[in-house]
Design a protein around this motif. Structure first.
Motif, PDB file in Angstrom:
ATOM      1  N   SER A 239       0.813  -1.218   0.000  1.00  9.43           N
ATOM      2  CA  SER A 239       0.000   0.000   0.000  1.00  9.43           C
ATOM      3  C   SER A 239       0.848   1.269   0.000  1.00  9.43           C
ATOM      4  O   SER A 239       0.454   2.296  -0.559  1.00  9.43           O
ATOM      5  N   PHE A 240       2.032   1.198   0.605  1.00 11.71           N
ATOM      6  CA  PHE A 240       2.869   2.392   0.690  1.00 11.71           C
ATOM      7  C   PHE A 240       3.715   2.600  -0.559  1.00 11.71           C
ATOM      8  O   PHE A 240       4.403   3.610  -0.693  1.00 11.71           O
ATOM      9  N   LEU A 241       3.648   1.637  -1.516  1.00 13.65           N
ATOM     10  CA  LEU A 241       4.381   1.782  -2.763  1.00 13.65           C
ATOM     11  C   LEU A 241       3.464   1.804  -3.974  1.00 13.65           C
ATOM     12  O   LEU A 241       3.642   2.598  -4.892  1.00 13.65           O
ATOM     13  N   GLY A 242       2.468   0.907  -3.968  1.00 13.78           N
ATOM     14  CA  GLY A 242       1.602   0.780  -5.130  1.00 13.78           C
ATOM     15  C   GLY A 242       2.370   0.219  -6.313  1.00 13.78           C
ATOM     16  O   GLY A 242       3.408  -0.419  -6.158  1.00 13.78           O
ATOM     17  N   LEU A 243       1.855   0.476  -7.512  1.00 13.31           N
ATOM     18  CA  LEU A 243       2.523   0.037  -8.724  1.00 13.31           C
ATOM     19  C   LEU A 243       3.486   1.130  -9.181  1.00 13.31           C
ATOM     20  O   LEU A 243       3.201   2.317  -9.058  1.00 13.31           O
ATOM     21  N   LEU A 244       4.600   0.706  -9.733  1.00  7.92           N
ATOM     22  CA  LEU A 244       5.635   1.641 -10.156  1.00  7.92           C
ATOM     23  C   LEU A 244       5.595   1.811 -11.673  1.00  7.92           C
ATOM     24  O   LEU A 244       4.559   1.615 -12.300  1.00  7.92           O
ATOM     25  N   THR A 245       6.706   2.148 -12.266  1.00  5.43           N
ATOM     26  CA  THR A 245       6.787   2.358 -13.711  1.00  5.43           C
ATOM     27  C   THR A 245       6.264   1.154 -14.483  1.00  5.43           C
ATOM     28  O   THR A 245       6.511   0.007 -14.107  1.00  5.43           O
ATOM     29  N   MET A 246       5.524   1.414 -15.561  1.00  7.69           N
ATOM     30  CA  MET A 246       4.949   0.372 -16.417  1.00  7.69           C
ATOM     31  C   MET A 246       3.960  -0.507 -15.665  1.00  7.69           C
ATOM     32  O   MET A 246       3.718  -1.652 -16.042  1.00  7.69           O
ATOM     33  N   ASN A 247       3.404   0.030 -14.579  1.00 10.47           N
ATOM     34  CA  ASN A 247       2.428  -0.695 -13.764  1.00 10.47           C
ATOM     35  C   ASN A 247       2.980  -2.005 -13.211  1.00 10.47           C
ATOM     36  O   ASN A 247       2.241  -2.986 -13.044  1.00 10.47           O
ATOM     37  N   LEU A 248       4.267  -2.016 -12.936  1.00 14.23           N
ATOM     38  CA  LEU A 248       4.895  -3.186 -12.325  1.00 14.23           C
ATOM     39  C   LEU A 248       5.150  -2.888 -10.852  1.00 14.23           C
ATOM     40  O   LEU A 248       5.377  -1.746 -10.461  1.00 14.23           O
ATOM     41  N   SER A 249       5.114  -3.943 -10.043  1.00 13.03           N
ATOM     42  CA  SER A 249       5.358  -3.784  -8.611  1.00 13.03           C
ATOM     43  C   SER A 249       6.863  -3.761  -8.337  1.00 13.03           C
ATOM     44  O   SER A 249       7.679  -4.094  -9.206  1.00 13.03           O
ATOM     45  N   MET A 250       7.206  -3.376  -7.106  1.00  8.83           N
ATOM     46  CA  MET A 250       8.609  -3.402  -6.719  1.00  8.83           C
ATOM     47  C   MET A 250       9.172  -4.814  -6.847  1.00  8.83           C
ATOM     48  O   MET A 250      10.305  -5.016  -7.310  1.00  8.83           O
ATOM     49  N   GLY A 251       8.387  -5.816  -6.426  1.00 13.81           N
ATOM     50  CA  GLY A 251       8.838  -7.203  -6.532  1.00 13.81           C
ATOM     51  C   GLY A 251       9.157  -7.590  -7.963  1.00 13.81           C
ATOM     52  O   GLY A 251      10.129  -8.310  -8.218  1.00 13.81           O
ATOM     53  N   GLN A 252       8.339  -7.129  -8.926  1.00 16.34           N
ATOM     54  CA  GLN A 252       8.591  -7.456 -10.326  1.00 16.34           C
ATOM     55  C   GLN A 252       9.853  -6.779 -10.841  1.00 16.34           C
ATOM     56  O   GLN A 252      10.653  -7.404 -11.557  1.00 16.34           O
ATOM     57  N   TRP A 253      10.052  -5.518 -10.489  1.00 16.26           N
ATOM     58  CA  TRP A 253      11.252  -4.828 -10.946  1.00 16.26           C
ATOM     59  C   TRP A 253      12.512  -5.474 -10.367  1.00 16.26           C
ATOM     60  O   TRP A 253      13.552  -5.545 -11.032  1.00 16.26           O
ATOM     61  N   LEU A 254      12.434  -5.967  -9.130  1.00 20.16           N
ATOM     62  CA  LEU A 254      13.592  -6.623  -8.534  1.00 20.16           C
ATOM     63  C   LEU A 254      13.872  -7.979  -9.172  1.00 20.16           C
ATOM     64  O   LEU A 254      14.984  -8.505  -9.085  1.00 20.16           O
ATOM     65  N   CYS A 255      12.853  -8.559  -9.815  1.00 21.80           N
ATOM     66  CA  CYS A 255      13.037  -9.861 -10.472  1.00 21.80           C
ATOM     67  C   CYS A 255      13.745  -9.731 -11.816  1.00 21.80           C
ATOM     68  O   CYS A 255      14.373 -10.691 -12.280  1.00 21.80           O
ATOM     69  N   VAL A 256      13.637  -8.566 -12.451  1.00 23.82           N
ATOM     70  CA  VAL A 256      14.237  -8.388 -13.781  1.00 23.82           C
ATOM     71  C   VAL A 256      15.747  -8.626 -13.760  1.00 23.82           C
ATOM     72  O   VAL A 256      16.262  -9.424 -14.566  1.00 23.82           O
ATOM     73  N   PRO A 257      16.507  -7.963 -12.879  1.00 27.16           N
ATOM     74  CA  PRO A 257      17.957  -8.240 -12.871  1.00 27.16           C
ATOM     75  C   PRO A 257      18.281  -9.674 -12.460  1.00 27.16           C
ATOM     76  O   PRO A 257      19.319 -10.208 -12.863  1.00 27.16           O
ATOM     77  N   MET A 258      17.393 -10.295 -11.672  1.00 22.81           N
ATOM     78  CA  MET A 258      17.611 -11.704 -11.305  1.00 22.81           C
ATOM     79  C   MET A 258      17.611 -12.587 -12.544  1.00 22.81           C
ATOM     80  O   MET A 258      18.496 -13.433 -12.733  1.00 22.81           O
ATOM     81  N   VAL A 259      16.594 -12.410 -13.386  1.00 19.98           N
ATOM     82  CA  VAL A 259      16.470 -13.241 -14.585  1.00 19.98           C
ATOM     83  C   VAL A 259      17.635 -12.982 -15.537  1.00 19.98           C
ATOM     84  O   VAL A 259      18.222 -13.927 -16.092  1.00 19.98           O
ATOM     85  N   VAL A 260      17.984 -11.724 -15.723  1.00 19.86           N
ATOM     86  CA  VAL A 260      19.098 -11.376 -16.616  1.00 19.86           C
ATOM     87  C   VAL A 260      20.394 -12.002 -16.105  1.00 19.86           C
ATOM     88  O   VAL A 260      21.149 -12.618 -16.871  1.00 19.86           O
ATOM     89  N   ALA A 261      20.655 -11.861 -14.802  1.00 19.11           N
ATOM     90  CA  ALA A 261      21.867 -12.446 -14.219  1.00 19.11           C
ATOM     91  C   ALA A 261      21.849 -13.964 -14.353  1.00 19.11           C
ATOM     92  O   ALA A 261      22.880 -14.582 -14.642  1.00 19.11           O
ATOM     93  N   GLY A 262      20.682 -14.568 -14.168  1.00 13.08           N
ATOM     94  CA  GLY A 262      20.572 -16.020 -14.292  1.00 13.08           C
ATOM     95  C   GLY A 262      20.901 -16.504 -15.687  1.00 13.08           C
ATOM     96  O   GLY A 262      21.599 -17.512 -15.869  1.00 13.08           O
ATOM     97  N   ILE A 263      20.409 -15.791 -16.692  1.00 13.26           N
ATOM     98  CA  ILE A 263      20.685 -16.167 -18.083  1.00 13.26           C
ATOM     99  C   ILE A 263      22.180 -16.069 -18.381  1.00 13.26           C
ATOM    100  O   ILE A 263      22.779 -16.956 -18.998  1.00 13.26           O
ATOM    101  N   VAL A 264      22.801 -14.987 -17.929  1.00 18.34           N
ATOM    102  CA  VAL A 264      24.236 -14.785 -18.161  1.00 18.34           C
ATOM    103  C   VAL A 264      25.049 -15.881 -17.472  1.00 18.34           C
ATOM    104  O   VAL A 264      25.968 -16.456 -18.069  1.00 18.34           O
TER     105      VAL A 264
END
Length: 273
Positions: A239-264
């Motif tokens: 509730s104190f963050l809501g959705l961020l850029t591109m209507n993604l949550s903080m949890g989703q944005w934190l997952c992006v570098p995880m997936v990229v790092a995993g692929i590399v």
């Protein structure tokens, strides 16, 4: 519609001490890790690498420290930095809630690096051992979230057979039981994928028979990041963050570098000497 049963968060009340269900799920998570890691060191290529149950115990200790310290600091830095900057005395008040998986992951990475240095192991050798043993602990944590009636899901169609009202949300809106979704995806499904993959020859050996490290770790990052990203579409944003850029949550944005790092990491494991 189903209604959350609103369990008593205290599992055992002895008067002078209270044992919470959430604490018991953490205990179960650490127990499952110890059991699985002890079995994993009996598999190739660890069986020939001189790993011992004593090292598994040490590994668990390092991991617990990483989870607790990293999870708390991650929550402080990723989710409420301004609040804790104004109230630094509450940073260590873990009994008031507030743990972040991504912070816990960073804490564990640091802990595994220290363990590898102390025990003279390769870093990815350690993380490849650990990765398949982690998802069951995540599943235990989601059970704790469900018992506490926290981290509930977004509004769902009331006709959905498993839609559930969480009175703790302050409304009678039918919601997705997102804790159950995460239990199944990043818990049980991810465990099955990593455990089965971790037993295959291609996960640890090159074509010439030499040992490689990093593929299981890379798959963990890819798998968790993907499953968590999906689950976040059904989970109510903080509730104190809501959705961020591109209507993604903080949890989703934190997952992006995880997936990229995993692929590399996965792609480069076979080429890394």
């Amino acid at each position: 519609m189903l209604v959350h049963p609103q369990f008593d968060p205290v599992a055992i009340n002895l008067g002078f001490i209270q044992i919470h269900w959430y604490g018991l799920t953490y205990l179960a998570a650490f127990g499952m890790f110890s059991w699985l890691a002890t079995r994993r060191i009996q598999q190739a290529p660890y069986a020939a690498g001189g790993w011992t149950p004593r090292e598994v115990d040490d590994l668990l200790f390092y991991g617990v420290m990483g989870v607790i310290l990293g999870g708390r600091l991650g929550y402080v830095l990723f989710y409420k930095p301004s609040y804790y900057l104004a109230n630094p005395g509450e940073i260590l008040a873990v009994w008031k809630g507030g743990m972040a998986f991504h912070g816990g992951l960073l804490g564990v990475i640091v802990a595994m690096a220290v363990f590898a240095w102390v025990h003279q192991k390769r870093f990815f050798e350690v993380t490849d051992l650990v990765a398949p043993c982690v998802p069951t602990g995540l599943a235990c944590g989601r059970v704790g979230n469900f018992i506490n009636g926290e981290l509930w899901g977004r509004a769902a169609d009331a006709s959905l057979p498993w839609a559930m009202v969480f009175p703790q949300s302050g409304s009678e809106v039918a919601r997705h039981p997102s804790q159950v979704y995460q239990f199944l995806l990043e818990g049980m499904l991810l465990f099955a994928i990593l455990w089965l993959y971790g037993r295959t020859r291609s996960a640890h050996y090159r074509a010439d028979g030499s040992i490689l490290w990093g593929r299981v770790s890379g798959l963990f990052l890819i798998g968790y990041g993907t499953f968590r990203f999906i689950a976040e579409y059904f989970r109510e944003p903080d509730s104190f963050l809501g959705l961020l850029t591109m209507n993604l949550s903080m949890g989703q944005w934190l997952c992006v570098p995880m997936v990229v790092a995993g692929i590399v990491i996965w792609a480069s494991a076979g080429r890394r000497a």
